[in-house]
Design an enzyme around this catalytic site. Structure first.
Site, PDB file in Angstrom:
ATOM      1  N   PHE A  48     -11.470  -7.701  13.651  1.00 31.98           N
ATOM      2  CA  PHE A  48     -10.423  -8.246  12.182  1.00 31.98           C
ATOM      3  C   PHE A  48      -9.820  -7.307  11.489  1.00 31.98           C
ATOM      4  CE2 PHE A  48      -9.042 -10.629   8.463  1.00 31.98           C
ATOM      5  CZ  PHE A  48      -7.530 -10.698   9.229  1.00 31.98           C
ATOM      6  N   GLN A  49      -8.694  -6.930  11.514  1.00 32.27           N
ATOM      7  CA  GLN A  49      -8.312  -5.613  10.299  1.00 32.27           C
ATOM      8  C   GLN A  49      -9.237  -4.449  10.555  1.00 32.27           C
ATOM      9  OE1 GLN A  49      -8.785  -7.763   5.984  1.00 32.27           O
ATOM     10  NE2 GLN A  49      -6.819  -7.920   6.804  1.00 32.27           N
ATOM     11  N   GLU A  65       0.503  -1.210  -0.046  1.00 34.18           N
ATOM     12  CA  GLU A  65       0.288  -0.240   0.211  1.00 34.18           C
ATOM     13  C   GLU A  65       0.757   1.324  -0.173  1.00 34.18           C
ATOM     14  OE1 GLU A  65      -0.583  -2.352   2.360  1.00 34.18           O
ATOM     15  OE2 GLU A  65      -2.845  -3.122   1.095  1.00 34.18           O
ATOM     16  N   MET A  68      24.301   8.794   2.248  1.00 34.46           N
ATOM     17  CA  MET A  68      24.268  10.232   3.492  1.00 34.46           C
ATOM     18  C   MET A  68      24.552  10.760   4.500  1.00 34.46           C
ATOM     19  SD  MET A  68      24.052  13.437   2.466  1.00 34.46           S
ATOM     20  CE  MET A  68      22.441  14.336   1.310  1.00 34.46           C
ATOM     21  N   LYS A 102     -17.596  -0.978   5.850  1.00 35.33           N
ATOM     22  CA  LYS A 102     -18.499  -2.197   4.583  1.00 35.33           C
ATOM     23  C   LYS A 102     -20.432  -1.792   4.381  1.00 35.33           C
ATOM     24  CE  LYS A 102     -17.346  -6.957   3.049  1.00 35.33           C
ATOM     25  NZ  LYS A 102     -16.700  -8.727   2.896  1.00 35.33           N
TER      26      LYS A 102
END
Lengths: 583, 186
Positions: free
Chosen positions: A114-115, A52, A481, A164
């Site tokens: 969940f999630q 993502e 760097m 959802k």
């Protein structure tokens, strides 16, 4: 006219109404209804990323190279939390994004489902605004408002969290119409302040334009107006990292980038000027160095669409809140109507001084021996690609600064880099977003090997969509760097700044079905670059470079603009003893 | 390249050496912020203060326009003039914020706070508490044989003064609403 439809269908319909042609995303449980609608239409292309974070950076690349908002679709929980780095990156660089996240059903919110994650809570400080939509009837309105907020005023990322059950439920679709919300940031600057700036321009003896990403965000017209103003006044112009391309690098008023690794002439001009005209930049700490010693003798004007940027770090004399394009237009109009005056005699003297600084040639380097200098690699890349329709992305670190120094940008929206947040792993997914928007252009990601590995999974995306992105990796087997700072400031104790087990990049490319090119000899470099350019597909170019090369010039932290370090050991003799700490 | 000569323990080589030379006089300001009463709006305002390191001395919030769904947040904050200006600008760019007013600089204003004090005592102390409450125009809103609960309204300084007087007389508990403020006149 309103219509009834499911929330999921509304989302796709709203995106179509907003003119979206490409979205970047990754499916999951909480966005399945939306993905089902994505499946059943052909108006919007969906790019399946491999992580993502990659989706958000790809959307940033898309947005930065087109001027349109980038759109992301990810699932709840880990989908949303993985997007957080990209959101923060876009917030700091003012990139317009609309990120849609799935959420667990409304009746399960708060149950540690969940999630489940508190997405609006987590992303509140890293978005310009966000919404949790609990009612399908309100969904379309919120989505249209999300596009309005992302693109109005100072652009930025917004997020819409959609449970959802809201996606499944049926509601009224509200078509896109002009926003009626109270959020309408003014774009016109105050005419009295603009006139004051014009008066300052007329009398300035040592003026400089200090431009930034705000010029790019304002649109191509703003760059056009800026060019007209610079040519008409004959004033020198420098730019931040984010503003490269707003004025052509081939223009004779161009001083190059300023800041910590900016050009000597640019920083000296900033320090010694008597009128600083800040156009869409924000006095970032990489630009100012120590603020107490920042450009002590100048009158400062600041054009910015965000009132909170004014006097945040540097106190200015002429603040102008407004959109760069609108303000420049008014400025030109007033300056012309007053007779196009400048103090040309004094400005000519100023240019003489600037040309003395220029003659130091602070980007000078010498390619000798059989090890490729990173500066040489980028000089050759510049020479061999400048005739192409070219877009450059970068990762973060030394290579990024070298790319800013040695590549020349003639137009806005051609340069995609993570400026404010400094996100390693930005460039590769960004290059995918750019190539999606410009399928026939040459898209190069100038990378360091360490940054590149942070989002290398996106090779799968590049292959799946046949995106011929060129990954030009300056491989010094170091976190360059970090290593440079350890050398200069931490007694050369190179704590954890090298990688002992790098992959074979050529085999890695082949494992994905792409082309890998290894180059370690300066004499082979041109041919290898040509091979990369002529290959029709993604390329990983593993350019083995000098391992301990430092990036100069540099304003060491704690120092002022006129206290720059120029190139190190190799060029020290050429510059003379005073060279490394020129006053 | 030789290493820079920097004293051990010095912070001058920090990458974030940002100490602007602004005035360092700390001022106290009362801000009135009119916001759309939508979920999370208070979190946005508070998150701004904590995220950017600003102070909140007092904060009150309630919906003041039920049809327009507008809430009024009154914040008392302190900082240098430059920080106060930043706070106002930062508040102004929160999307659901409609208006930001600095009541401290925008002309005269009135500030009031409501507080409740529970005082426990017997004998002379109990009598003295009641007498002082009368002087301060505090009302008794609950009483037992050992305790009083006083309600007092006024400027925060008056409430502070009343608290000081009640402390030796058996002050048990305090609840304060924080400041509500309005500009005077038109």
């Amino acid at each position: 006219m309103t219509r009834k439809m499911t929330g999921a269908k509304m989302i796709v319909q709203a995106l179509i109404d907003q003119g979206v042609d490409t979205i970047f995303g990754y499916p999951g449980g909480a966005v399945l209804p939306i993905y089902d609608e994505v499946f059943q239409q052909n108006s919007i292309k969906h790019v399946l990323v491999r992580h993502e974070q990659g989706a958000v950076h790809a959307a940033e690349g898309y947005a930065r190279s087109t001027g349109k908002p980038g759109v992301v679709l990810v699932t709840s929980g880990p989908g949303a939390t993985n997007a957080v780095t990209g959101l923060t990156d876009a917030l700091l660089d003012s990139i317009p994004l609309v990120v849609l996240t799935g959420q667990v059903p409304t009746f399960m919110i708060g149950s540690d489902a969940f999630q489940e994650a508190d997405t609006v809570g987590i992303t509140r400080p890293c978005t310009k605004h966000n919404w949790l939509v609990k009612d399908t009837d309100k969904l379309a309105g919120v989505l249209h408002e999300a596009f309005h907020v992302a693109t109005s005023g100072r652009p930025g990322p917004v997020l819409v969290d959609i449970p959802k059950d809201v996606q499944f439920a049926t509601g009224q679709y509200e078509p896109k119409k002009p926003s009626v919300s109270h959020y309408q940031p003014p774009v016109k600057g105050d005419m009295a302040a603009i006139t004051e700036l014009v008066e300052a321009i007329e009398s300035a003896k040592r003026p400089v334009f200090y431009t930034g990403g705000g010029v790019i965000n304002s649109g191509p017209a703003a760059s056009q107006l800026l060019r007209e103003l610079v040519e008409a006044t004959g004033f020198p112009i420098t730019s931040t990292l984010m503003g490269l391309g707003c004025y052509p690098a081939s223009g004779d008023k161009w001083l190059g980038m300023l800041g910590m690794h900016g050009l000597y002439e640019a920083n000296m001009a900033m320090h010694d000027c008597d009128l600083m005209i800040n156009v869409g930049a924000r006095f970032d700490d990489r630009i100012t160095g120590v603020v107490d010693m920042f450009s002590p003798k100048s009158k400062k004007a600041h054009i910015d669409i965000d009132p909170s940027s004014i006097n945040k770090i540097i106190r200015v004399d002429i603040p102008i809140v407004g959109d760069v394009g609108h303000v420049l237009e008014d400025m030109l109009k007033i300056w012309k109507s007053r007779g196009r005056k400048t103090n040309s005699e004094a400005v000519a003297k100023w240019w003489k001084k600037i040309n003395e600084w220029r003659s130091i040639d602070c980007l000078k380097f010498e390619q000798k021996g059989k090890i490729i200098k990173p500066q040489y690699a980028l000089s050759r890349l510049e020479a061999l690609t400048k005739k192409y329709d070219r877009y450059i992305c970068t990762e973060v670190g030394q290579h990024q600064m070298w790319a800013a120094q040695y590549l020349n940008f003639e137009d806005p929206n051609r340069w995609m880099t993570s400026g404010g947040l400094g996100t390693m792993g930005y460039g590769f997914p960004a290059s995918i977003g750019v190539q999606m928007a410009h399928p026939d252009a040459l898209v190069i990601n100038v990378a360091g090997e360490a940054s590149w590995l942070m989002n290398m999974q996106e090779m799968g995306t590049a292959m799946q969509y046949g995106l011929p992105v060129k990954q030009f990796i300056l491989n010094n087997e170091r976190l360059g760097m970090v290593r440079q700072w350890q050398e200069l400031l931490h007694g050369e104790r190179y704590s954890q700044s090298w990688s002992e087990s790098l992959p074979d990049f050529v085999k890695l490319a082949e494992a994905f079905g792409a082309k890998g090119i290894l180059c370690s000899d300066p004499d082979d470099l041109d041919d290898a670059i040509m091979e990369m350019l002529t290959y029709n597909g993604p390329v990983i170019f593993d350019c083995l470079v000098e391992k301990h090369e430092n990036c100069f010039p540099m304003i060491p932290s704690g120092k002022a603009h006129n206290d720059m370090m120029l190139a190190g050991v190799d060029t020290q003799g050429v510059i003379d003893a005073k060279g490394s700490v020129l006053v | 390249m030789s290493p820079l000569k920097i004293k051990k323990g010095s912070t001058s080589h920090s990458a974030y050496n940002l100490r602007p030379n602004f005035s360092d006089v700390i001022e106290r300001h009362t801000l009135a912020v009119l916001v759309e009463n939508e979920p999370g709006v208070l979190a946005r305002v508070i998150g701004l203060f904590s995220g950017r390191g600003y102070n909140i001395d007092s904060l009150t919030v309630a919906e003041v326009d039920h049809t327009g769904h507008l809430s009024r947040i009154t914040i008392v904050t302190s900082g240098t003039p430059q920080v106060i200006e930043q706070i106002k600008a930062q508040l102004g760019r929160i999307v659901p914020v409609h208006e930001v007013h600095d009541l401290t600089v925008e002309g005269p204003s009135v500030e009031r706070e409501l507080a409740m004090f529970k005082v426990s005592g017997t004998g002379d102390k109990r009598v003295e508490a009641l007498r002082l409450a009368d002087i301060f125009r505090a009302n008794v809103v609950d009483s037992t044989l050992e305790t009083f609960v006083f309600e007092i309204t006024g400027a925060p300084e008056k409430i502070d003064a009343f608290a000081e007087l009640m402390r030796p007389l058996g002050l048990k508990d305090v609840a304060r609403t924080g400041v509500a403020a309005l500009p005077r006149g038109d």
